[in-house]
Design an enzyme around this catalytic site. Structure first.
Site, PDB file in Angstrom:
ATOM      1  N   GLU A 166      -4.515  14.660 -14.960  1.00 57.58           N
ATOM      2  CA  GLU A 166      -3.722  13.759 -14.138  1.00 57.58           C
ATOM      3  C   GLU A 166      -2.803  14.564 -13.217  1.00 57.58           C
ATOM      4  OE1 GLU A 166      -3.525   9.658 -16.116  1.00 57.58           O
ATOM      5  OE2 GLU A 166      -1.766  10.772 -16.731  1.00 57.58           O
ATOM      6  N   HIS A 212       1.691  12.847 -21.712  1.00 54.44           N
ATOM      7  CA  HIS A 212       1.645  12.281 -20.351  1.00 54.44           C
ATOM      8  C   HIS A 212       2.746  12.942 -19.519  1.00 54.44           C
ATOM      9  CE1 HIS A 212       2.001   9.418 -17.072  1.00 54.44           C
ATOM     10  NE2 HIS A 212       0.788   9.003 -17.377  1.00 54.44           N
ATOM     11  N   LYS A 265       1.857   1.616 -19.714  1.00 52.21           N
ATOM     12  CA  LYS A 265       3.234   2.146 -19.606  1.00 52.21           C
ATOM     13  C   LYS A 265       4.241   1.126 -20.143  1.00 52.21           C
ATOM     14  CE  LYS A 265       1.717   4.963 -15.801  1.00 52.21           C
ATOM     15  NZ  LYS A 265       2.098   5.839 -14.709  1.00 52.21           N
ATOM     16  N   GLY A 311       0.731   7.072  -9.765  1.00 51.72           N
ATOM     17  CA  GLY A 311       1.571   5.985  -9.278  1.00 51.72           C
ATOM     18  C   GLY A 311       1.969   6.117  -7.818  1.00 51.72           C
ATOM     19  N   GLU A 348       4.842  11.781 -17.601  1.00 54.11           N
ATOM     20  CA  GLU A 348       6.135  11.081 -17.651  1.00 54.11           C
ATOM     21  C   GLU A 348       6.889  11.440 -18.931  1.00 54.11           C
ATOM     22  OE1 GLU A 348       4.565   7.166 -16.887  1.00 54.11           O
ATOM     23  OE2 GLU A 348       4.138   7.755 -14.823  1.00 54.11           O
ATOM     24  N   ASN A 401      -3.499   2.625 -19.291  1.00 56.17           N
ATOM     25  CA  ASN A 401      -2.149   3.003 -19.741  1.00 56.17           C
ATOM     26  C   ASN A 401      -1.187   1.990 -19.138  1.00 56.17           C
ATOM     27  OD1 ASN A 401       0.309   4.151 -20.269  1.00 56.17           O
ATOM     28  ND2 ASN A 401       0.013   5.957 -18.966  1.00 56.17           N
ATOM     29  N   SER A 447      -3.927   7.139  -9.684  1.00 56.41           N
ATOM     30  CA  SER A 447      -4.259   6.128  -8.678  1.00 56.41           C
ATOM     31  C   SER A 447      -5.756   5.819  -8.613  1.00 56.41           C
ATOM     32  CB  SER A 447      -3.716   6.533  -7.304  1.00 56.41           C
ATOM     33  OG  SER A 447      -2.305   6.710  -7.370  1.00 56.41           O
TER      34      SER A 447
HETATM   35  C1  PEP Z   1      -1.132   7.252 -15.424  1.00 57.24           C
HETATM   36  O1  PEP Z   1       0.083   7.252 -15.419  1.00 57.24           O
HETATM   37  O2  PEP Z   1      -1.740   7.581 -16.441  1.00 57.24           O
HETATM   38  C2  PEP Z   1      -1.800   6.865 -14.183  1.00 57.24           C
HETATM   39  C3  PEP Z   1      -2.960   7.385 -13.933  1.00 57.24           C
HETATM   40  O3  PEP Z   1      -1.137   6.003 -13.348  1.00 57.24           O
HETATM   41  P1  PEP Z   1      -1.685   5.392 -11.962  1.00 57.24           P
HETATM   42  O4  PEP Z   1      -3.102   4.965 -12.192  1.00 57.24           O
HETATM   43  O5  PEP Z   1      -0.776   4.225 -11.694  1.00 57.24           O
HETATM   44  O6  PEP Z   1      -1.580   6.467 -10.952  1.00 57.24           O
END
Ligand code: PEP
Length: 254
Positions: free
Chosen positions: A167, A97, A14, A173, A99, A12, A213
Site C-alpha cells: 500500500e 497498516h 477503517k 485515500g 495509519e 478495510n 485507491s
Molecule cells: C487502505 O487504507 O487500506 C486503502 C487502500 O484505502 P483506500 O482504498 O481508500 O485508498
C-alpha cells in the site's frame, strides 16, 4: 486465465459505520458473494465484528480485524487480542497498516510480534508495507519495502497464514493510484525478496494484495498484473456495489 493464487478482495472499513450501517453493508456484500471465484473478506471496526460475523455466517464472506495485540490478554487498555478476534469469528487480521504505523507509532518489530501472535491464534495476518511519496521520489521504494518485509514478517510465514498488502502511502485515500507497472514492480520485488529470505516454497504462494485507491474503474488493470493477487480496499469497500464490482473484475481474470 488460470491463476495459481486465488484472488483475495478485502475491504478495510477503517473507523466507519454504526451498527445498522455495518450490518446492512455486510448483508449487501454477502448477497453478492455466492458462486464467486475470488475470496471476499470484510474487516469492520472492532465494535461491529460480532454483528457482521453473525450477518455473514454461512455465506462465502470472511471477517477480519483491523489490528490485534501481540499478547492474548492483560493490562492493555483499549486493545483487542488475536484470540478475541478469533472468538468472534474472524479468520484474518490486518497488521501494520500505514495509519497504525503513522498514528500509533507502530514499528516493524511490533508488527512482527503481532503477526506471530495472530498466527498462534490461528488468524491469517495481512501485513501491510508501503513507501511514502518522499521515499518514492528519493528512489528508495524497493529498499524501504525490503526493510519493512524483513522487519515485520515472522520467519514462520507461509501462504496459509500470511498475506502481504503493498500500500503506497501516497495512494491511500488520496484518489491517486499506483500505475499497474508501478504496482507490479513492487509486487515482483516482494515476491523475489520473500522467496530469497523466507524460502521459495513458502513465498511462491503468498498472496500480495495491492491497496491504494483501488476502485471499480482501475481494478481490472491492477489485478491483471501477474503478481497482484487481490486488493485491500478502503473507501470503495464502504459501498457494496463498488466492492462487488471489484470482485467482478477479479472473477473475470480467474
Ligand atoms: C487502505 O487504507 O487500506 C486503502 C487502500 O484505502 P483506500 O482504498 O481508500 O485508498
Amino acid at each position: 486465465m488460470a491463476r495459481d493464487r486465488r484472488f483475495l478482495i478485502a475491504g478495510n472499513w477503517k473507523m466507519n459505520g454504526l451498527l445498522k450501517d455495518g450490518v446492512d453493508l455486510a448483508k449487501a456484500v454477502a448477497a453478492g458473494a455466492d458462486g464467486r471465484k475470488a475470496e471476499l473478506l470484510v474487516c469492520p471496526p472492532a465494535t461491529l465484528i460480532k454483528s457482521v460475523a453473525d450477518a455473514v455466517q454461512g455465506t462465502a464472506v470472511a471477517v477480519g480485524g483491523q489490528d490485534s495485540h501481540y499478547e492474548n490478554e492483560g493490562a492493555y487498555t483499549g486493545d483487542v487480542s488475536p484470540v478475541m478476534l478469533k472468538d468472534l469469528g474472524c479468520s484474518y487480521v490486518i497488521l501494520g497498516h500505514s495509519e497504525r504505523r503513522a498514528y500509533h507509532g507502530e514499528s516493524d518489530e511490533e508488527v512482527k510480534a503481532k503477526a506471530e501472535a495472530a498466527h498462534a491464534a490461528g488468524l491469517v495476518a495481512i501485513i501491510c508495507v508501503g513507501e511514502t511519496e518522499q521515499q518514492r521520489d528519493a528512489g528508495e521504494t524497493l529498499p524501504v519495502i525490503s526493510t519493512q518485509i524483513y522487519g515485520s514478517v515472522p520467519e514462520g510465514a507461509t501462504p496459509q497464514n500470511t498475506v502481504i498488502a503493498y500500500e503506497p502511502v501516497w495512494a491511500i485515500g488520496t484518489g491517486r493510484t499506483a500505475t499497474p507497472e508501478q504496482a507490479q514492480d513492487v509486487h515482483d520485488h516482494i515476491r523475489t525478496y520473500g522467496m530469497a529470505t523466507y524460502g521459495p516454497d513458502n513465498w511462491e504462494g503468498v498472496r500480495i494484495l495491492y491497496g491504494g485507491s483501488m476502485k471499480p474503474g482501475n481494478a481490472a488493470e491492477l489485478l491483471s498484473q501477474p503478481d497482484v493477487d487481490g486488493g485491500l480496499i478502503g473507501g470503495a469497500s464502504l459501498k457494496a456495489e463498488d466492492f462487488l464490482a471489484i470482485a467482478d473484475a477479479a472473477d473475470a481474470l480467474m
